[in-house]
Design a protein around this motif. Structure first.
Motif, short mmCIF file in Angstrom:
data_model
loop_
_atom_site.label_atom_id
_atom_site.label_comp_id
_atom_site.label_asym_id
_atom_site.label_seq_id
_atom_site.Cartn_x
_atom_site.Cartn_y
_atom_site.Cartn_z
N CYS A 252 0.84 -1.19 0.00
CA CYS A 252 0.00 0.00 0.00
C CYS A 252 0.87 1.24 0.00
O CYS A 252 1.83 1.34 0.78
CB CYS A 252 -0.90 0.00 1.24
SG CYS A 252 -1.82 1.53 1.51
N SER A 253 0.54 2.19 -0.87
CA SER A 253 1.19 3.49 -0.86
C SER A 253 0.17 4.55 -0.51
O SER A 253 -0.85 4.68 -1.20
CB SER A 253 1.81 3.81 -2.23
OG SER A 253 2.90 2.94 -2.48
N PRO A 254 0.39 5.31 0.57
CA PRO A 254 -0.59 6.30 1.00
C PRO A 254 -0.57 7.54 0.12
O PRO A 254 0.32 7.74 -0.70
CB PRO A 254 -0.14 6.63 2.42
CG PRO A 254 1.34 6.45 2.39
CD PRO A 254 1.57 5.29 1.45
N ILE A 255 -1.55 8.37 0.33
CA ILE A 255 -1.58 9.68 -0.33
C ILE A 255 -0.36 10.47 0.14
O ILE A 255 0.02 10.40 1.32
CB ILE A 255 -2.89 10.42 0.03
CG1 ILE A 255 -4.07 9.71 -0.64
CG2 ILE A 255 -2.84 11.88 -0.38
CD1 ILE A 255 -5.42 10.21 -0.18
N SER A 256 0.24 11.22 -0.77
CA SER A 256 1.42 12.00 -0.44
C SER A 256 1.13 12.92 0.74
O SER A 256 0.13 13.65 0.77
CB SER A 256 1.84 12.83 -1.65
OG SER A 256 2.95 13.63 -1.34
N GLY A 257 2.01 12.86 1.74
CA GLY A 257 1.84 13.68 2.93
C GLY A 257 1.12 12.99 4.07
O GLY A 257 1.13 13.48 5.20
N HIS A 258 0.49 11.88 3.79
CA HIS A 258 -0.20 11.11 4.84
C HIS A 258 0.80 10.21 5.55
O HIS A 258 1.59 9.51 4.91
CB HIS A 258 -1.33 10.28 4.25
CG HIS A 258 -2.54 11.07 3.92
ND1 HIS A 258 -3.73 10.49 3.56
CD2 HIS A 258 -2.76 12.40 3.91
CE1 HIS A 258 -4.63 11.44 3.35
NE2 HIS A 258 -4.06 12.61 3.54
N LYS A 259 0.73 10.21 6.88
CA LYS A 259 1.68 9.45 7.68
C LYS A 259 1.06 8.22 8.33
O LYS A 259 1.77 7.44 8.97
CB LYS A 259 2.29 10.35 8.75
CG LYS A 259 3.08 11.53 8.19
CD LYS A 259 3.66 12.36 9.31
CE LYS A 259 4.48 13.52 8.73
NZ LYS A 259 5.09 14.36 9.80
N TYR B 50 -1.04 1.92 11.48
CA TYR B 50 0.33 2.35 11.70
C TYR B 50 0.43 3.84 11.53
O TYR B 50 -0.24 4.44 10.67
CB TYR B 50 1.28 1.65 10.70
CG TYR B 50 1.72 0.30 11.17
CD1 TYR B 50 0.86 -0.80 11.07
CD2 TYR B 50 2.97 0.11 11.75
CE1 TYR B 50 1.25 -2.04 11.53
CE2 TYR B 50 3.36 -1.14 12.21
CZ TYR B 50 2.49 -2.21 12.10
OH TYR B 50 2.87 -3.43 12.56
N TYR B 51 1.26 4.45 12.35
CA TYR B 51 1.53 5.88 12.27
C TYR B 51 2.99 6.10 12.57
O TYR B 51 3.50 5.62 13.59
CB TYR B 51 0.65 6.66 13.24
CG TYR B 51 0.91 8.15 13.24
CD1 TYR B 51 1.56 8.77 14.29
CD2 TYR B 51 0.49 8.93 12.17
CE1 TYR B 51 1.80 10.13 14.29
CE2 TYR B 51 0.72 10.30 12.15
CZ TYR B 51 1.36 10.90 13.22
OH TYR B 51 1.58 12.25 13.18
N GLU B 52 3.67 6.82 11.69
CA GLU B 52 5.09 7.06 11.87
C GLU B 52 5.86 5.77 12.17
O GLU B 52 6.69 5.73 13.08
CB GLU B 52 5.32 8.09 12.98
CG GLU B 52 4.83 9.48 12.66
CD GLU B 52 5.87 10.26 11.82
OE1 GLU B 52 6.78 9.67 11.21
OE2 GLU B 52 5.73 11.50 11.75
N PRO C 6 9.91 3.98 6.07
CA PRO C 6 10.20 5.41 6.24
C PRO C 6 9.45 6.31 5.26
O PRO C 6 9.20 7.49 5.57
CB PRO C 6 11.71 5.49 6.04
CG PRO C 6 12.21 4.15 6.49
CD PRO C 6 11.15 3.18 6.04
N ASN C 7 9.11 5.80 4.08
CA ASN C 7 8.36 6.64 3.13
C ASN C 7 6.85 6.53 3.36
O ASN C 7 6.06 7.02 2.55
CB ASN C 7 8.69 6.26 1.68
CG ASN C 7 8.23 4.85 1.33
OD1 ASN C 7 7.75 4.10 2.20
ND2 ASN C 7 8.36 4.50 0.07
N TYR C 8 6.46 5.89 4.47
CA TYR C 8 5.07 5.73 4.93
C TYR C 8 4.27 4.68 4.16
O TYR C 8 3.10 4.46 4.49
CB TYR C 8 4.32 7.07 4.96
CG TYR C 8 5.01 8.09 5.80
CD1 TYR C 8 5.62 9.21 5.24
CD2 TYR C 8 5.11 7.92 7.19
CE1 TYR C 8 6.29 10.13 6.02
CE2 TYR C 8 5.77 8.84 7.98
CZ TYR C 8 6.36 9.94 7.39
OH TYR C 8 7.04 10.85 8.17
#
Lengths: 114, 112
Positions: free
Chosen positions: A23-30, A49-51, A70-72
């Motif tokens: 899964c790749s999140p929306i840019s800026g989402h952590k 998961y967060y950070e 690290p890239n979320y």
């Protein structure tokens, strides 16, 4: 901007095998959350998961695990697959973890276990 | 534990009919409440939300009011369209804010 992306779209495995979903999140989402949606049912929460740290876990066996990079982006791993693991696996991202943070869902990965 | 109960489907309506999908919840405290929609072959989309009692969420002609006294969040639309055909999920955010708890979903089919 791209939304939440998941890969692969479809997957077929046999009982006892292991699977990794991405899964790749929306840019800026952590924050990334994972849900399992069995046919005809509502999604069931698996992990948040967060950070890169696990912030919440649903009622799933230890065969289910996840991690955040690290890239979320995130991976969901399922070991020793059972027929009952056949489902649509949804990933959702949000900017934070608070109740006011909207979760945006990806299209899902359809897992079939034979 | 927290839970959401929504009316069983499928719901079949003619175009321009009035829609109500019932949703009740059980939760600790005062959770945020949501309606999500899932079109065929797609992921979940947030339709509307309400974060406190008596709030009314609205979007695309759909409305729902957060009723604390009846622990309900019923979805309504005055005039449905064929394009509204989808599965609708009621959900709450748990007190820790870590998870969405979903109902089983209600399938809506609108014919012209």
């Amino acid at each position: 901007d791209a939304g939440v992306t998941q890969s692969p779209t479809h997957l077929i495995k046999t009982r006892g095998q292991q699977v990794t979903l991405r899964c790749s999140p929306i840019s800026g989402h952590k924050s990334v959350s994972w849900y399992q949606q069995v046919l005809g049912q509502g999604p069931q929460f698996i992990f948040q998961y967060y950070e890169k740290e696990e912030r919440g876990r649903g009622n799933f066996p230890d065969r289910f695990s996840a991690r955040q990079f690290p890239n979320y982006s995130s991976e969901l791993n399922v070991n020793a697959l059972l027929l009952g693991d056949s489902a649509l696996y949804l990933c959702a991202s949000s900017s934070g973890t608070g109740a006011s943070n909207e979760q945006f869902f990806g299209p899902g990965t359809r897992l079939t276990v034979l | 534990g927290d839970s959401v109960t929504q009316m069983e489907g499928p719901v079949t309506l003619s175009e321009e009919a009035f829609l109500t999908i019932n949703c009740t919840y059980t939760a600790t405290g005062y959770p945020s409440l949501f309606w999500y929609v899932q079109y065929p072959g797609e992921g979940l989309q947030l339709l509307l939300k309400a974060t406190k009692a008596d709030d009314k969420g609205s979007n695309k002609g759909f409305e729902a009011t957060y009723r604390k006294e009846t622990t309900s969040f019923h979805l309504e639309k005055g005039s449905v369209q064929v394009s509204d055909s989808a599965v609708y999920f009621c959900a709450l955010r748990n007190q820790a804010g870590t998870a969405l708890i979903f109902g089983k979903g209600t399938t809506l089919s609108v014919s012209s």
